[in-house]
Scaffold this motif. Sequence first.
Motif, PDB file in Angstrom:
ATOM      1  N   PRO A 214       0.805  -1.229   0.000  1.00 45.06           N
ATOM      2  CA  PRO A 214       0.000   0.000   0.000  1.00 45.06           C
ATOM      3  C   PRO A 214       0.839   1.281   0.000  1.00 45.06           C
ATOM      4  CG  PRO A 214      -0.767  -1.524   1.692  1.00 45.06           C
ATOM      5  CD  PRO A 214       0.504  -2.075   1.141  1.00 45.06           C
ATOM      6  N   PHE A 215       1.929   1.292   0.761  1.00 46.86           N
ATOM      7  CA  PHE A 215       2.798   2.469   0.827  1.00 46.86           C
ATOM      8  C   PHE A 215       4.226   2.005   0.593  1.00 46.86           C
ATOM      9  CE2 PHE A 215      -0.780   3.155   3.709  1.00 46.86           C
ATOM     10  CZ  PHE A 215      -1.364   4.245   3.091  1.00 46.86           C
ATOM     11  N   GLY A 216       4.671   2.102  -0.644  1.00 42.52           N
ATOM     12  CA  GLY A 216       5.990   1.594  -1.010  1.00 42.52           C
ATOM     13  C   GLY A 216       7.114   2.557  -0.676  1.00 42.52           C
ATOM     14  N   ALA A 217       8.298   2.207  -1.116  1.00 39.92           N
ATOM     15  CA  ALA A 217       9.491   3.000  -0.836  1.00 39.92           C
ATOM     16  C   ALA A 217       9.391   4.395  -1.447  1.00 39.92           C
ATOM     17  CB  ALA A 217      10.725   2.278  -1.366  1.00 39.92           C
ATOM     18  N   GLY A 218       8.703   4.525  -2.561  1.00 42.86           N
ATOM     19  CA  GLY A 218       8.540   5.828  -3.200  1.00 42.86           C
ATOM     20  C   GLY A 218       7.371   6.620  -2.649  1.00 42.86           C
ATOM     21  N   GLY A 219       6.654   6.079  -1.685  1.00 34.57           N
ATOM     22  CA  GLY A 219       5.527   6.770  -1.082  1.00 34.57           C
ATOM     23  C   GLY A 219       4.177   6.353  -1.634  1.00 34.57           C
ATOM     24  N   GLY A 220       4.146   5.783  -2.828  1.00 34.77           N
ATOM     25  CA  GLY A 220       2.884   5.375  -3.427  1.00 34.77           C
ATOM     26  C   GLY A 220       2.727   3.872  -3.420  1.00 34.77           C
ATOM     27  N   PRO A 221       1.546   3.387  -3.791  1.00 35.16           N
ATOM     28  CA  PRO A 221       1.324   1.938  -3.840  1.00 35.16           C
ATOM     29  C   PRO A 221       2.116   1.301  -4.975  1.00 35.16           C
ATOM     30  CG  PRO A 221      -0.588   3.109  -4.656  1.00 35.16           C
ATOM     31  CD  PRO A 221       0.356   4.145  -4.151  1.00 35.16           C
TER      32      PRO A 221
ATOM     33  N   PRO B 152       4.736   0.422 -10.124  1.00 33.20           N
ATOM     34  CA  PRO B 152       3.733   1.287  -9.488  1.00 33.20           C
ATOM     35  C   PRO B 152       2.318   0.776  -9.720  1.00 33.20           C
ATOM     36  CG  PRO B 152       4.615   2.325 -11.449  1.00 33.20           C
ATOM     37  CD  PRO B 152       5.416   1.076 -11.239  1.00 33.20           C
ATOM     38  N   LEU B 153       1.451   1.029  -8.742  1.00 31.21           N
ATOM     39  CA  LEU B 153       0.028   0.709  -8.838  1.00 31.21           C
ATOM     40  C   LEU B 153      -0.773   2.005  -8.822  1.00 31.21           C
ATOM     41  CD1 LEU B 153      -0.356  -2.289  -6.342  1.00 31.21           C
ATOM     42  CD2 LEU B 153      -0.520  -2.362  -8.826  1.00 31.21           C
ATOM     43  N   PRO B 154      -1.947   2.034  -9.468  1.00 32.70           N
ATOM     44  CA  PRO B 154      -2.748   3.259  -9.478  1.00 32.70           C
ATOM     45  C   PRO B 154      -3.387   3.568  -8.117  1.00 32.70           C
ATOM     46  CG  PRO B 154      -3.823   1.532 -10.737  1.00 32.70           C
ATOM     47  CD  PRO B 154      -2.490   1.005 -10.342  1.00 32.70           C
ATOM     48  N   GLU B 155      -3.681   2.537  -7.323  1.00 31.22           N
ATOM     49  CA  GLU B 155      -4.307   2.724  -6.015  1.00 31.22           C
ATOM     50  C   GLU B 155      -3.735   1.701  -5.045  1.00 31.22           C
ATOM     51  OE1 GLU B 155      -8.665   3.392  -5.948  1.00 31.22           O
ATOM     52  OE2 GLU B 155      -8.550   2.950  -8.089  1.00 31.22           O
TER      53      GLU B 155
END
Length: 156
Positions: free
Chosen positions: A48-55, A70-73
């Motif tokens: 849900p919250f990856g190393a780059g800050g997004g999912p 990366p995932l959209p949500e």
Amino acid sequence: MAVLEEESSSLWLAAHDDVMSGLRTFSTCMALADLHGDGDHKLVLGIPFGAGGGPELAVLSGSGPPRRHPLPEAPSALEVFYGGPTFGCGGSFSTGGGSSLGGAPPPPALLVVAAGGALYVYRNLRPFYKCALPPPGPPHEVEAELWAQAAQVGGE
């Protein structure tokens, strides 16, 4: 000294032991999958919250660093399906025509990620299909009346 001897005699290999990796997820967002049909199973994580800050999706193979996509949500679950090339929201899932005992190689796995109000289908770790839920319509009259009654009871 006894601890080092105990660790060296362990039968387990610490393939990935990195507290700074950012691989924090839920049990519903993990799967082992043969993503390319080559017999090499990989650990797939929906984070849900990856190393780059997004999912993101993280794919671990061997003891190397994870590959991140990366995932959209933010994901709530993921599952792997093996079968044919067709997949649709209202359609059917084809099991394909290839045989595992010879003949054609098996088709690649489909990775389905539930995120938000949609199912995202990935094939070869690339977006393949998106199945979105229809937006909710106005509530039924009886349901709206029940919710209003529940709000009155809860406010007392």
